[in-house]
Design a protein around this motif. Sequence first.
Motif, short mmCIF file in Angstrom:
data_model
loop_
_atom_site.label_atom_id
_atom_site.label_comp_id
_atom_site.label_asym_id
_atom_site.label_seq_id
_atom_site.Cartn_x
_atom_site.Cartn_y
_atom_site.Cartn_z
N ASP A 1 105.02 -35.87 21.55
CA ASP A 1 103.60 -36.21 21.43
C ASP A 1 102.93 -36.38 22.79
O ASP A 1 101.74 -36.74 22.87
N LEU A 2 103.66 -36.12 23.88
CA LEU A 2 103.14 -36.22 25.24
C LEU A 2 102.56 -37.61 25.54
O LEU A 2 101.63 -37.75 26.34
N SER A 3 103.10 -38.62 24.90
CA SER A 3 102.60 -39.98 25.10
C SER A 3 103.04 -40.56 26.43
O SER A 3 102.46 -41.54 26.91
N SER A 4 104.05 -39.97 27.04
CA SER A 4 104.53 -40.42 28.34
C SER A 4 104.65 -39.20 29.26
O SER A 4 105.49 -38.33 29.03
N ILE A 5 103.80 -39.14 30.27
CA ILE A 5 103.79 -38.00 31.18
C ILE A 5 104.73 -38.26 32.34
O ILE A 5 104.61 -39.27 33.05
N GLU A 6 105.68 -37.36 32.54
CA GLU A 6 106.69 -37.53 33.58
C GLU A 6 106.34 -36.80 34.87
O GLU A 6 106.73 -37.23 35.96
N GLU A 7 105.62 -35.69 34.77
CA GLU A 7 105.35 -34.86 35.94
C GLU A 7 104.04 -34.12 35.74
O GLU A 7 103.66 -33.81 34.61
N ILE A 8 103.34 -33.83 36.84
CA ILE A 8 102.12 -33.03 36.80
C ILE A 8 102.23 -31.90 37.82
O ILE A 8 103.04 -31.97 38.75
N THR A 9 101.40 -30.88 37.64
CA THR A 9 101.39 -29.75 38.56
C THR A 9 100.20 -29.86 39.51
O THR A 9 99.53 -30.89 39.58
N ASP A 10 99.93 -28.79 40.22
CA ASP A 10 98.74 -28.72 41.04
C ASP A 10 97.49 -28.77 40.15
O ASP A 10 97.54 -28.44 38.97
#
Length: 237
Positions: free
Chosen positions: A173-182
């Motif tokens: 459910d993407l409730s916890s974001i671990e990493e992001i991109t540019d």
Amino acid sequence: MLVPLTRAKFEQLIPLIATGPQYKYYWGKFANFLQRLLISVVAATVVLLVKVILQLDFGLVFLVGLVGALYWLWGPVFWASVRNSKCRRYKYSGFFRGRVLDYWITEELMGKQETVNNRGDLVIVENREKRINVEVGDESEFTALLQAPLRVAHKAIARGQMAEMVVMSNRSDLSSIEEITDIYIPSRDLWISDYPYLNREFFTEVSQRLRENRRQKPRRRRTSRGDEEFVSEGEYK
């Protein structure tokens, strides 16, 4: 807005094999090239010595030696692919679209170098770099912060601009974001990044497709008479 991505789309956005910008990132400066070249020379020399001492088959030794000698060339591909694979370990991903909430410039210590001055005294030289910090978020109150080397093009950044990126998580459910991109700012065709994670050409195609889908998707609004009617996404500013 956060739209879940299929695994196939995610793997297209972050390919396993290095893209051109990723190769350029790990190619580095001339000092980085010299370091790889030195490793290549040492590797080729070691393989040659092993061949002479152990009397190994020439064909196998030649192949291994050739690979080692060309490390200066394929090294950036390897290290970029390793970094990409770390992102691809996340099970789920999503396309994020929000706004630039804030941005500011800091000066970060990137490393220290010891040298000797004209009087023979040991001097520690600090390697500092100006970096831009960009905070983005959306109506769900999700926020993320990205830090990147400061570029002249960053003068075009302004609060309130639309910002897009890919987020990664191990939760469906993407409730916890671990990493992001540019981060991509479509109104300026501007990328903010330290490492260029994304296949940028494909990302802009996905971005454009999602914008078109939102314009075509019907939504409800309440009229002045109290009843409801359907309107397209494009009518909402």
